[in-house]
Scaffold this motif. Structure first.
Motif: not given
Ligand code: AHG
Ligand code: MN
Ligand code: MN
Length: 336
Positions: A42, A169, A186-189
């Motif tokens: 992040y 990624s 997986d950035p959304s999860y």
């Protein structure tokens, strides 16, 4: 949920079933590493926005300039691993001595060595960087702080090795001696999902990765090998392609997927090589061997070396089996 989605945690739990005596502590440790990786990922992505980029005044124990993100990554790894009761001692590229577990926390049986941010000189140019980790069982008696000797075990004693690459990624790649498995964040999860099961490195590669500006400092055998890989010869599929990022994690990750050799030889400038045995060469060697490749210091297998210093450097030749054998033939004088 689709049966095809395998998270890192699930994968580790299933791997641990191979060991009936497993306590779950290893799973906890890996979850803490994965959490640290998410934080570093992040912040690496946000680095440009948060004013975190740029060199600090500090010089690390290797005499190199430390970037701010190195400090952040180091603190993140230490704080993620110091309190879970799974670890007894740590070693980081960014700390001179061993890192003890604070007295208020329980001690565990694992020893963790890490390079919190590999390739950090590349950060300002938005080039891939990584985190490397290496895990051993302690050899000192339980119930007491871990020792330097715990941290100087030969690489073949590793129980796990892995790296995280912060690239287009974020991926975590690890082995516990049962193949090499890659997970994409997986950035959304916020979960690492199995994307590259059972990675195998091609037996022969098309890529060589080396900092060729060191050419004049090398031994003749290395010069001859590099000359060899650049010669035109259809029968042996030469010349090889040159690819060098300057982030070992990224260079070796690419070669692992495509096939190739990465080398950082000893030289007149760096008589023992540049890369560190404990938290750079050993973990990458365990991974590459588990994927079917080889890793040597020129003569012997990296994983057989018994280090005697925490930040010991070692020459490194690592990658596709046939390519590593070829450079070894030049080094031994079998070819000239
Ligand atoms: P680190 O950023 O952890 O100090 O490691 C840098 C290492 C490695 O990632 C890379 O392969 C190598 O240094 C590059 O060295 P040169 O700049 O000498 O090619
Ligand atoms: Mn490094
Ligand atoms: Mn580093």
């Amino acid at each position: 949920m689709s049966a095809k989605i395998i998270t890192l945690t699930r994968h580790i739990i299933e791997e641990q079933r191979r060991f009936p005596e497993a306590t779950g502590k290893f799973t906890d440790l890996m979850n803490d590493i994965a959490f640290a990786a998410k934080l570093i990922s992040y912040h690496t992505n946000k680095a440009g926005l948060m004013g975190i980029l740029g060199e600090t005044e500090a010089i690390n124990v290797q005499g190199e300039i430390v970037k701010k993100l190195d400090i952040f990554a180091n603190e993140t790894m230490v704080k993620a691993l110091d309190h879970g009761g799974h670890t007894c001692v740590m070693v980081s590229e960014e700390s001179d001595g061993i890192i003890p577990i604070p007295e208020e926390y329980p001690l565990g049986k694992y020893v963790v060595l890490f390079d919190p941010l590999d390739g950090s000189s590349n950060i300002d140019a938005n080039v891939s960087v990584g985190t490397i980790f290496s895990i051993y069982n302690r050899i000192s008696p339980e119930g007491r702080p871990g020792t330097v000797e715990d941290c100087l075990q030969p690489g073949h004693k590793q129980v796990c090795a892995g790296y995280v690459i912060y690239g287009s990624s974020t991926m975590l790649v690890y082995t516990t001696g049962n193949g090499v498995h890659g997970f994409t964040l997986d950035p959304s999860y916020g979960e690492f999902i199995l994307s590259h099961p059972n990675i195998r490195i091609p037996k022969k590669g098309k890529i060589y990765s080396v900092n060729e500006s060191n050419y004049d400092y090398w031994d003749d055998s290395i010069k001859k090998y590099i000359h060899y890989v650049k010669q035109i010869d259809e029968a042996t599929d030469r010349p090889l392609n040159s690819r060098y990022i300057g982030s070992m994690v990224a260079d070796i990750h690419r070669n692992l997927l495509y096939g190739g050799i990465f080398l950082y030889p000893a030289s007149k400038k760096a008589p023992h090589g540049k890369l560190r045995l404990g938290y750079e060469a050993n973990p990458m060697a365990f991974i590459v061997e588990q994927a079917g490749g080889r890793a040597i210091d020129g003569k012997q297998r990296i994983l057989n070396i018994k280090g005697n210093k925490l930040h010991q450097r070692v020459p490194l030749f690592i990658g596709s089996e046939q390519d590593v054998r070829m450079v070894q033939e030049y080094i031994s004088g079998k070819r000239a």
